[in-house]
Design a protein around this motif. Structure first.
Motif, PDB file in Angstrom:
ATOM      1  N   TRP A  80      16.087 132.495  99.238  1.00 28.92           N
ATOM      2  CA  TRP A  80      17.587 132.211  99.083  1.00 28.92           C
ATOM      3  C   TRP A  80      18.500 133.338  98.499  1.00 28.92           C
ATOM      4  O   TRP A  80      18.012 134.300  97.771  1.00 28.92           O
ATOM      5  CB  TRP A  80      17.838 130.991  98.163  1.00 28.92           C
ATOM      6  CG  TRP A  80      17.153 129.713  98.502  1.00 28.92           C
ATOM      7  CD1 TRP A  80      16.007 129.118  97.774  1.00 28.92           C
ATOM      8  CD2 TRP A  80      17.060 128.714  99.412  1.00 28.92           C
ATOM      9  NE1 TRP A  80      15.245 128.195  98.401  1.00 28.92           N
ATOM     10  CE2 TRP A  80      16.225 127.822  99.463  1.00 28.92           C
ATOM     11  CE3 TRP A  80      17.956 128.886 100.684  1.00 28.92           C
ATOM     12  CZ2 TRP A  80      15.994 126.992 100.329  1.00 28.92           C
ATOM     13  CZ3 TRP A  80      17.837 127.601 101.592  1.00 28.92           C
ATOM     14  CH2 TRP A  80      17.047 126.744 101.591  1.00 28.92           C
ATOM     15  N   VAL A  81      19.558 133.388  99.125  1.00 31.86           N
ATOM     16  CA  VAL A  81      20.392 134.528  98.883  1.00 31.86           C
ATOM     17  C   VAL A  81      21.641 134.074  98.070  1.00 31.86           C
ATOM     18  O   VAL A  81      22.493 133.312  98.698  1.00 31.86           O
ATOM     19  CB  VAL A  81      20.740 135.726  99.803  1.00 31.86           C
ATOM     20  CG1 VAL A  81      21.620 137.003  99.329  1.00 31.86           C
ATOM     21  CG2 VAL A  81      19.356 136.152 100.358  1.00 31.86           C
ATOM     22  N   LEU A  82      21.788 134.281  96.862  1.00 33.54           N
ATOM     23  CA  LEU A  82      23.040 133.648  96.220  1.00 33.54           C
ATOM     24  C   LEU A  82      24.031 134.991  95.509  1.00 33.54           C
ATOM     25  O   LEU A  82      23.469 135.920  95.027  1.00 33.54           O
ATOM     26  CB  LEU A  82      22.662 132.936  94.963  1.00 33.54           C
ATOM     27  CG  LEU A  82      21.581 131.906  95.113  1.00 33.54           C
ATOM     28  CD1 LEU A  82      21.226 131.225  93.916  1.00 33.54           C
ATOM     29  CD2 LEU A  82      22.195 130.904  96.216  1.00 33.54           C
ATOM     30  N   HIS A  83      25.533 134.959  96.241  1.00 35.17           N
ATOM     31  CA  HIS A  83      26.190 136.131  96.125  1.00 35.17           C
ATOM     32  C   HIS A  83      27.354 135.491  95.075  1.00 35.17           C
ATOM     33  O   HIS A  83      28.187 134.466  95.579  1.00 35.17           O
ATOM     34  CB  HIS A  83      26.777 136.516  97.511  1.00 35.17           C
ATOM     35  CG  HIS A  83      27.454 137.593  97.216  1.00 35.17           C
ATOM     36  ND1 HIS A  83      28.286 138.024  98.472  1.00 35.17           N
ATOM     37  CD2 HIS A  83      27.949 138.450  96.131  1.00 35.17           C
ATOM     38  CE1 HIS A  83      29.119 139.174  98.053  1.00 35.17           C
ATOM     39  NE2 HIS A  83      28.869 139.516  96.716  1.00 35.17           N
ATOM     40  N   PHE A  84      27.470 135.955  93.863  1.00 35.06           N
ATOM     41  CA  PHE A  84      28.580 135.801  93.021  1.00 35.06           C
ATOM     42  C   PHE A  84      29.631 136.859  93.015  1.00 35.06           C
ATOM     43  O   PHE A  84      29.008 138.079  92.748  1.00 35.06           O
ATOM     44  CB  PHE A  84      27.957 135.216  91.663  1.00 35.06           C
ATOM     45  CG  PHE A  84      27.023 134.215  91.854  1.00 35.06           C
ATOM     46  CD1 PHE A  84      27.564 132.776  91.565  1.00 35.06           C
ATOM     47  CD2 PHE A  84      25.701 134.457  91.909  1.00 35.06           C
ATOM     48  CE1 PHE A  84      26.870 131.546  91.594  1.00 35.06           C
ATOM     49  CE2 PHE A  84      24.865 133.211  92.089  1.00 35.06           C
ATOM     50  CZ  PHE A  84      25.295 131.908  91.764  1.00 35.06           C
ATOM     51  N   GLU A  85      30.629 136.379  92.553  1.00 38.96           N
ATOM     52  CA  GLU A  85      31.632 137.540  92.140  1.00 38.96           C
ATOM     53  C   GLU A  85      32.577 137.005  91.269  1.00 38.96           C
ATOM     54  O   GLU A  85      33.207 135.940  91.127  1.00 38.96           O
ATOM     55  CB  GLU A  85      32.683 137.882  93.471  1.00 38.96           C
ATOM     56  CG  GLU A  85      33.732 138.794  93.316  1.00 38.96           C
ATOM     57  CD  GLU A  85      34.714 139.098  94.341  1.00 38.96           C
ATOM     58  OE1 GLU A  85      35.650 139.955  94.155  1.00 38.96           O
ATOM     59  OE2 GLU A  85      34.344 138.654  95.462  1.00 38.96           O
ATOM     60  N   ASN A  86      32.876 137.656  90.120  1.00 35.52           N
ATOM     61  CA  ASN A  86      33.629 137.183  88.978  1.00 35.52           C
ATOM     62  C   ASN A  86      34.925 138.045  88.617  1.00 35.52           C
ATOM     63  O   ASN A  86      35.043 139.264  88.628  1.00 35.52           O
ATOM     64  CB  ASN A  86      32.513 137.410  87.794  1.00 35.52           C
ATOM     65  CG  ASN A  86      33.215 136.832  86.309  1.00 35.52           C
ATOM     66  OD1 ASN A  86      34.068 135.789  86.508  1.00 35.52           O
ATOM     67  ND2 ASN A  86      32.850 137.207  85.282  1.00 35.52           N
ATOM     68  N   GLN A  87      35.873 137.085  88.674  1.00 37.43           N
ATOM     69  CA  GLN A  87      37.075 137.846  88.620  1.00 37.43           C
ATOM     70  C   GLN A  87      37.993 137.487  87.104  1.00 37.43           C
ATOM     71  O   GLN A  87      39.070 137.775  86.945  1.00 37.43           O
ATOM     72  CB  GLN A  87      38.275 137.452  89.903  1.00 37.43           C
ATOM     73  CG  GLN A  87      38.166 138.158  90.926  1.00 37.43           C
ATOM     74  CD  GLN A  87      37.980 139.574  90.942  1.00 37.43           C
ATOM     75  OE1 GLN A  87      38.588 140.270  90.320  1.00 37.43           O
ATOM     76  NE2 GLN A  87      37.117 140.312  91.972  1.00 37.43           N
ATOM     77  N   GLY A  88      36.978 136.665  86.304  1.00 41.94           N
ATOM     78  CA  GLY A  88      37.535 136.464  84.976  1.00 41.94           C
ATOM     79  C   GLY A  88      36.691 136.923  84.044  1.00 41.94           C
ATOM     80  O   GLY A  88      36.010 137.923  83.909  1.00 41.94           O
ATOM     81  N   PRO A 123      18.035 133.546  84.392  1.00 44.02           N
ATOM     82  CA  PRO A 123      18.792 134.088  83.597  1.00 44.02           C
ATOM     83  C   PRO A 123      20.047 134.688  84.348  1.00 44.02           C
ATOM     84  O   PRO A 123      19.998 135.201  85.336  1.00 44.02           O
ATOM     85  CB  PRO A 123      18.113 135.286  82.638  1.00 44.02           C
ATOM     86  CG  PRO A 123      16.752 135.044  82.909  1.00 44.02           C
ATOM     87  CD  PRO A 123      16.471 134.345  84.144  1.00 44.02           C
ATOM     88  N   PHE A 124      21.282 134.348  83.857  1.00 39.67           N
ATOM     89  CA  PHE A 124      22.457 134.751  84.516  1.00 39.67           C
ATOM     90  C   PHE A 124      23.595 135.419  83.698  1.00 39.67           C
ATOM     91  O   PHE A 124      23.924 134.802  82.504  1.00 39.67           O
ATOM     92  CB  PHE A 124      23.159 133.557  85.232  1.00 39.67           C
ATOM     93  CG  PHE A 124      24.218 133.784  86.057  1.00 39.67           C
ATOM     94  CD1 PHE A 124      24.118 134.248  87.156  1.00 39.67           C
ATOM     95  CD2 PHE A 124      25.382 133.514  85.776  1.00 39.67           C
ATOM     96  CE1 PHE A 124      25.242 134.385  88.089  1.00 39.67           C
ATOM     97  CE2 PHE A 124      26.676 133.609  86.187  1.00 39.67           C
ATOM     98  CZ  PHE A 124      26.451 134.126  87.536  1.00 39.67           C
ATOM     99  N   SER A 125      24.103 136.540  84.036  1.00 38.64           N
ATOM    100  CA  SER A 125      24.964 137.308  83.474  1.00 38.64           C
ATOM    101  C   SER A 125      25.832 137.750  84.255  1.00 38.64           C
ATOM    102  O   SER A 125      25.231 138.678  85.235  1.00 38.64           O
ATOM    103  CB  SER A 125      24.420 138.177  82.248  1.00 38.64           C
ATOM    104  OG  SER A 125      23.839 137.512  81.047  1.00 38.64           O
ATOM    105  N   ILE A 126      27.052 138.252  84.063  1.00 32.66           N
ATOM    106  CA  ILE A 126      28.137 138.732  85.044  1.00 32.66           C
ATOM    107  C   ILE A 126      29.240 139.237  84.420  1.00 32.66           C
ATOM    108  O   ILE A 126      30.082 138.188  83.683  1.00 32.66           O
ATOM    109  CB  ILE A 126      28.381 137.858  86.231  1.00 32.66           C
ATOM    110  CG1 ILE A 126      29.059 138.603  87.305  1.00 32.66           C
ATOM    111  CG2 ILE A 126      29.086 136.620  85.798  1.00 32.66           C
ATOM    112  CD1 ILE A 126      29.024 138.090  88.719  1.00 32.66           C
TER     113      ILE A 126
END
Length: 398
Positions: A80-88, A123-126
């Motif tokens: 599974w490929v999960l693509h995140f982008e954070n503008q906040g 674990p998730f950090s962005i």
């Protein structure tokens, strides 16, 4: 449309921290203690900052879902490929929870499914203006379709007294399709017929005299009128005409997955046997169609693939077999047979798989039209094909 639904676990958190700040503030006034006063102010600032942070966290977090359907055989690997982008605001020390069907299993064997669903924790950090691509490797285990059913991001509070949860509120578009395994079907030689027809066949007693396939050297047993005189003159040796072999081929596989009002316990064996036959038909270049009595919207109210052959046809069949859902709505088998005989292209051979039909009007109609009818019988770890004898219904005259 907002991608995330936000809610807070432990709603009493804010009241507890506010109460502590108030107690420290009045204690500082009572004891005239500047350290306690500064502690109270700091506590209030941290509480306000925490509340502000949690209000903004995830507000501009974008998940780029990718519409894709990857296809696998059992024991093949995928991800599974999960693509995140954070503008906040940054999300730090969070936890990503992903829930997906147990048709595929995580490569990490320590996970155990619950109610046919795997729950994976990562674990998730962005940071601000950061892109994060997370890959979850898996192994294809069982026939069927796997999807990501749910995704959450848990963000801990500053003081560890609770957490805020971001729940993705849209349907995930990634799919993993796992083809069925095969169950060996005996008596496949029954599928090779010697009836005269128009379809090309590798082995047949009949030839299409309008479809010359070439020439060969003349043998004494060859008929004199089959000599190709032009080719013989060109090669200076007598040449005999060769024609394409033809036979009446074409099968319809009719699979009944029901057992009265429920799904048969032999559904997996039936689908595996059908997959084995599909490979055989394509290998022998025999055209075949497929009917399965699962209700479907459209002009044909059940799963149906028209007659064909070749690799593309095989892929369509394997995909349909993989998509058979044991929780799907059953279409009455007798109605499916009636629809097939009335509205679809009837093949010269008919193979029934599933619960035995003692009598059916549609089978009588097919037999009267010259269709040969066979049964696919499950026999433990194998299956077998047997010719079915259709007994005509007796008409009682009063």
């Amino acid at each position: 449309m907002k991608q995330w639904r936000k809610y807070t676990v432990e709603d009493h958190y804010f009241s507890v921290t506010g109460l502590i700040a108030i107690i420290l503030f009045f204690a500082s006034l009572y004891f005239h203690s500047w350290p306690v006063f500064f502690a109270a102010v700091m506590f209030i600032i941290l509480s306000y900052s925490n509340a502000k942070y949690l209000k903004l966290a995830g507000k501009k977090l974008i998940f780029h879902d990718q519409k894709r359907r990857d296809k696998f055989f059992t024991e093949e690997s995928g991800e599974w490929v999960l693509h995140f982008e954070n503008q906040g605001v940054p999300i730090l020390k969070g936890e990503l929870l992903v829930y997906f069907d147990d048709v595929v299993s995580p490569s990490d064997e320590s996970y155990v499914p619950r109610l046919s669903i795997y729950e994976i924790s990562i674990p998730f950090s962005i940071n601000f203006r950061q892109t994060n691509i997370i890959k979850i490797p898996f192994i294809a285990r069982n026939r069927g379709m796997a999807k990501i059913r749910k995704m959450e991001i848990h963000i801990p509070h500053f003081f560890g007294l609770g957490e805020t949860v971001l729940e993705y509120n849209q349907l995930m578009m990634q799919e993993a399709l796992v083809y069925p395994q095969t169950l060996n079907v005996k008596n496949k030689n029954a599928l090779m017929t010697d009836r005269q027809g128009e379809s090309e066949a590798p082995y047949s007693l009949f030839e299409d005299l309008l479809a010359p396939a070439g020439t060969r050297d003349y043998n004494r047993s060859d008929s004199f009128n089959r000599i190709h005189w032009k080719a013989s003159a060109r090669k200076q040796v007598l040449q005999t005409k060769i024609f394409d072999k033809v036979a009446e081929t074409g099968w319809n596989l009719s699979i009944n997955i029901s057992d009265r009002h429920s799904i048969t316990g032999e559904i997996e064996e039936l689908l595996k046997s059908t997959a084995d036959l599909a490979y055989y038909f394509v290998q022998k270049n025999i055209p075949f169609s497929l009917c399965i009595n699962i209700r479907k919207a459209g002009n044909t109210p059940f799963y149906y693939i028209s007659a064909g052959t070749g690799k593309e046809h095989l892929q369509k069949v394997l995909e349909m077999l993989a998509l058979v859902d044991t929780h799907g709505s059953i279409y009455p088998y007798e109605k499916m047979l009636s629809f097939y005989t009335r509205h679809l292209s009837v093949q010269p051979f008919f193979l029934h798989g599933g619960r035995e039909l003692k009598y059916d009007d549609s089978l009588q109609v097919l037999a009267q039209r010259g269709v040969s009818i066979y049964d696919l019988l499950i026999q433990g770890e194998n299956a077998a094909i047997h010719k079915k004898t259709i007994v005509k219904r007796k008409v009682v005259l009063s």
